[in-house]
Write a protein that holds these residues in place. Structure first.
Motif, short mmCIF file in Angstrom:
data_model
loop_
_atom_site.label_atom_id
_atom_site.label_comp_id
_atom_site.label_asym_id
_atom_site.label_seq_id
_atom_site.Cartn_x
_atom_site.Cartn_y
_atom_site.Cartn_z
N ALA A 170 2.05 0.20 -5.18
CA ALA A 170 3.43 0.23 -4.67
C ALA A 170 4.27 1.18 -5.52
O ALA A 170 3.82 1.71 -6.53
N ASP A 171 5.50 1.40 -5.09
CA ASP A 171 6.49 2.22 -5.82
C ASP A 171 5.97 3.61 -6.16
O ASP A 171 5.96 4.01 -7.33
N PRO A 172 5.55 4.40 -5.17
CA PRO A 172 4.98 5.72 -5.48
C PRO A 172 6.06 6.76 -5.79
O PRO A 172 7.07 6.87 -5.09
N PHE A 173 5.82 7.54 -6.84
CA PHE A 173 6.68 8.66 -7.23
C PHE A 173 5.82 9.92 -7.34
O PHE A 173 4.99 10.02 -8.25
N HIS A 229 9.73 -0.25 1.39
CA HIS A 229 10.74 -0.39 0.35
C HIS A 229 10.82 0.72 -0.69
O HIS A 229 11.59 0.61 -1.65
N THR A 230 10.09 1.84 -0.52
CA THR A 230 10.25 2.97 -1.42
C THR A 230 10.09 4.27 -0.65
O THR A 230 9.19 4.38 0.19
N LEU A 231 10.93 5.24 -0.93
CA LEU A 231 10.86 6.56 -0.30
C LEU A 231 11.12 7.62 -1.36
O LEU A 231 12.13 7.58 -2.06
N ASN A 232 10.17 8.57 -1.49
CA ASN A 232 10.32 9.65 -2.46
C ASN A 232 9.73 10.93 -1.90
O ASN A 232 8.82 10.90 -1.06
N GLY A 233 10.20 12.05 -2.38
CA GLY A 233 9.68 13.35 -1.98
C GLY A 233 10.13 14.41 -2.95
O GLY A 233 11.18 14.28 -3.59
N ASN A 234 9.34 15.47 -3.07
CA ASN A 234 9.70 16.56 -3.98
C ASN A 234 9.46 17.95 -3.37
O ASN A 234 9.42 18.94 -4.09
N GLY A 235 9.31 18.01 -2.05
CA GLY A 235 9.04 19.27 -1.39
C GLY A 235 7.57 19.59 -1.27
O GLY A 235 7.17 20.38 -0.41
N HIS A 236 6.75 18.97 -2.09
CA HIS A 236 5.29 19.15 -2.04
C HIS A 236 4.61 17.93 -1.43
O HIS A 236 3.70 18.06 -0.61
N ARG A 259 0.85 -1.19 0.00
CA ARG A 259 0.00 0.00 0.00
C ARG A 259 0.89 1.24 0.00
O ARG A 259 2.04 1.21 0.44
N VAL A 260 0.34 2.34 -0.50
CA VAL A 260 1.08 3.59 -0.66
C VAL A 260 0.68 4.57 0.44
O VAL A 260 -0.51 4.74 0.74
N GLY A 261 1.67 5.22 1.03
CA GLY A 261 1.43 6.29 1.99
C GLY A 261 1.91 7.63 1.44
O GLY A 261 2.90 7.69 0.72
N TRP A 262 1.19 8.71 1.79
CA TRP A 262 1.59 10.04 1.33
C TRP A 262 1.31 11.07 2.41
O TRP A 262 0.47 10.85 3.30
N THR A 308 6.26 10.38 -0.17
CA THR A 308 5.57 9.10 -0.32
C THR A 308 6.45 7.95 0.16
O THR A 308 7.67 7.99 0.06
N ILE A 309 5.78 6.92 0.67
CA ILE A 309 6.43 5.65 1.02
C ILE A 309 5.47 4.53 0.65
O ILE A 309 4.33 4.78 0.20
N ASP A 310 5.89 3.31 0.82
CA ASP A 310 4.98 2.18 0.71
C ASP A 310 5.38 1.11 1.71
O ASP A 310 6.41 1.21 2.37
N GLY A 311 4.55 0.10 1.85
CA GLY A 311 4.81 -0.97 2.79
C GLY A 311 3.77 -2.05 2.60
O GLY A 311 2.74 -1.83 1.95
N SER A 312 4.01 -3.23 3.16
CA SER A 312 3.08 -4.34 2.98
C SER A 312 2.27 -4.56 4.26
O SER A 312 2.73 -4.29 5.37
#
Length: 521
Positions: free
Chosen positions: A272-275, A488-495, A237-240, A498-502
């Protein structure tokens, strides 16, 4: 990807214990022939009997129960299968010896390469380390013609796709083969500064230990079957969230701070894999959408409305093969995507025709490679692309390759030391690079406890066409701020960040509602 070896290597002798012949031996010999063009002979020696009988029993049981007869490099083979590499005259003094045995096979005047597993040689040392410990430290010990020794290759293999001890042996051997080929290519070069670290001695395999493990194996297989019957596995699942000023994960070094929101999914699909991406004042999240019925992923996007809330998931890219990890980058006045498409054998570039919903395939950046999670950064005047690779055998998360180019569109050339890293804890990309206080950093997947088990934050100490060095600074796992089992994924752009997890996702809607309450951040 790897340069061809010096032409002086005309003959190679592989030394193997006669009482532990496995399918790995001819597979390795064939890889060496294909890679070097050298004459390869296999010599059998009397090894040290040390748990072989117990190991044979375990491998036979696993083949029936765990692998259901599927072939594996750990399968025992008869001597007859080595005939191709035993015909003809054996060179009286081969140019190189690859010693896979437990015997003392020193040969004056010939360089020897020997794989070690937590500092010990031989198949049983590998099996014992896997049985009693975890994926062992692989070291390639080189002994030159004068008897001087050094370490010319190291790594830790990922066991994420391994079935039982036999499958784990195959996964480790697949990386041993990579390390041996790399060591052959650099046979005349001095080793990097490396010493063989001490490791605890692994216990010898015994029949009683094998029987206990076999009983647990049968129980675990039954439990897994019951779990798969009742639950989707895995379910990501994706978290933001909107990060607080100077309060994102990179600044905090934990998952605390602003509350994470969960991107709703339909239950029989996982996300998964949120960008995240910010374009013309609006926020978007691109991600993998996998249908549990087909186990095939496509790329979807959600657009955020004027109130800052995500809309419905809209498919934007699908291919005949599985897609995931939709890496995004801007260049030449366009928005580009490099999704993972390892099954296609290519790393391909897509251009946004009508952002965010229409994309066209533009070009192939790298071909003839099984690569995952390609991640690109512009650094020190050049473009660099990181991805994990494999050659059809072993895990997907331990072998890091890098390519470089003067422009995003190429031409892309392999790094001089590919693979630059073999380590299940520090190799696989986990999202965008970030630049903090002038320091380039990247998130990586820590897969020592399974695929996507945790994240680590790595500092890039050196990155150019011929060198790569990184240092792990922080480790992150799911917990009270982001309940679940993996990360297993971590991203951010200042706005957006996002992460994800099972999580456990039952196939029953009633049970799903109960578990959703437990996993609420």
């Amino acid at each position: 990807m790897i340069q061809k070896p010096p032409p002086t290597i005309g003959s190679i002798c592989i030394v193997v214990d006669a009482d532990s012949l496995s399918a790995f031996v001819p597979a390795l010999a064939q890889q060496i022939v294909d890679h070097t063009g050298a004459q390869v002979k296999i010599r059998l020696v009397a090894g040290i009997e040390d748990g072989s009988s117990a190991l044979d029993t375990l491998l036979a049981l696993e083949k029936m129960v765990v692998r259901r007869g599927k072939p594996c490099w750990s399968d025992r083979i008869p001597v007859a299968q080595l005939q191709e590499f035993q015909r003809g005259e054996t060179a009286p003094q081969p140019d190189l010896i690859l010693d896979l045995s437990t015997a003392d096979t020193k040969s004056t005047g010939t360089t020897t390469l020997r794989p070690l597993y937590n500092g010990a040689a031989g198949e049983n040392a590998l099996a014992s380390a896997l049985f009693h410990c975890h994926s062992p430290q692989i070291s390639i010990l080189r002994e030159d013609e004068r008897g001087a020794t050094d370490i010319v290759g190291e790594g830790v293999a990922s066991l994420e796709a391994a079935a039982g001890i036999g499958g784990a042996m195959e996964a480790v051997w697949s990386r041993v083969a990579m390390l041996l080929l790399a060591a052959i290519d650099k046979l005349d070069q001095p080793a990097a500064q490396s010493t063989l670290a001490p490791h605890p001695h692994a216990d010898v395999l015994t029949r009683s230990a094998v029987l206990r493990r076999s009983a647990r194996m049968l129980a675990c297989e039954a439990a897994r079957a019951a779990y798969r019957l009742c639950c989707y596995s895995p379910h990501w699942r994706v978290g933001w969230r909107r990060p607080e000023p100077d309060g994102d994960v990179w600044a905090r070094r934990d998952l605390g701070g602003a509350r994470w929101n969960v991107l709703p999914d339909p239950g029989d699909h996982f996300y998964a894999d949120p960008f995240p991406f910010h374009h013309r004042g609006r926020d978007y999240i691109f991600f993998e959408d996998l249908d549990h019925k087909t186990s095939k992923g496509i790329i979807c996007v959600v657009a955020f409305d004027e109130h800052g809330q995500p809309g419905s998931a809209i498919p934007v890219l699908e291919e005949p093969w599985h897609l995931s990890y939709p890496f995004l980058v801007e260049a030449h006045g366009n928005i580009w995507m490099v999704p993972e498409a390892s099954l296609s054998g290519e790393i391909a570039l897509y251009r946004a025709v009508e952002f965010p919903y229409r994309w066209e395939r533009h070009s192939v950046l790298v071909s003839g490679v099984e690569a995952a999670d390609a991640t690109i950064v512009h650094h020190a005047g050049a473009w660099h692309m990181f991805a994990v690779i494999r050659h059809g055998v072993g895990g997907y998360s331990d072998t890091l390759a890098i390519w470089h180019a003067p422009d995003l569109l190429g031409p892309w050339k392999p790094h001089a030391t590919n693979p630059v890293l073999i380590n299940d804890r520090t190799a696989r990309p986990a999202g965008n690079f970030v630049l903090r206080n002038g320091v380039l950093m990247r998130p990586v997947q820590d897969c020592q406890d399974g695929y996507g088990a945790a994240l680590a934050l790595a500092r890039i100490d050196r990155l150019d066409e011929s060198h790569f060095e990184q240092t792990i600074e922080t480790n992150l796992t799911a917990g009270p701020y982001w309940p679940g089992h993996k990360l297993h994924t971590l991203n951010g752009n200042g706005h957006l960040e996002t992460i994800d997890g099972s999580v456990i996702r039952p196939k029953s809607r009633l049970l799903t509602r109960l578990t959703e309450h437990y996993y609420r951040p």
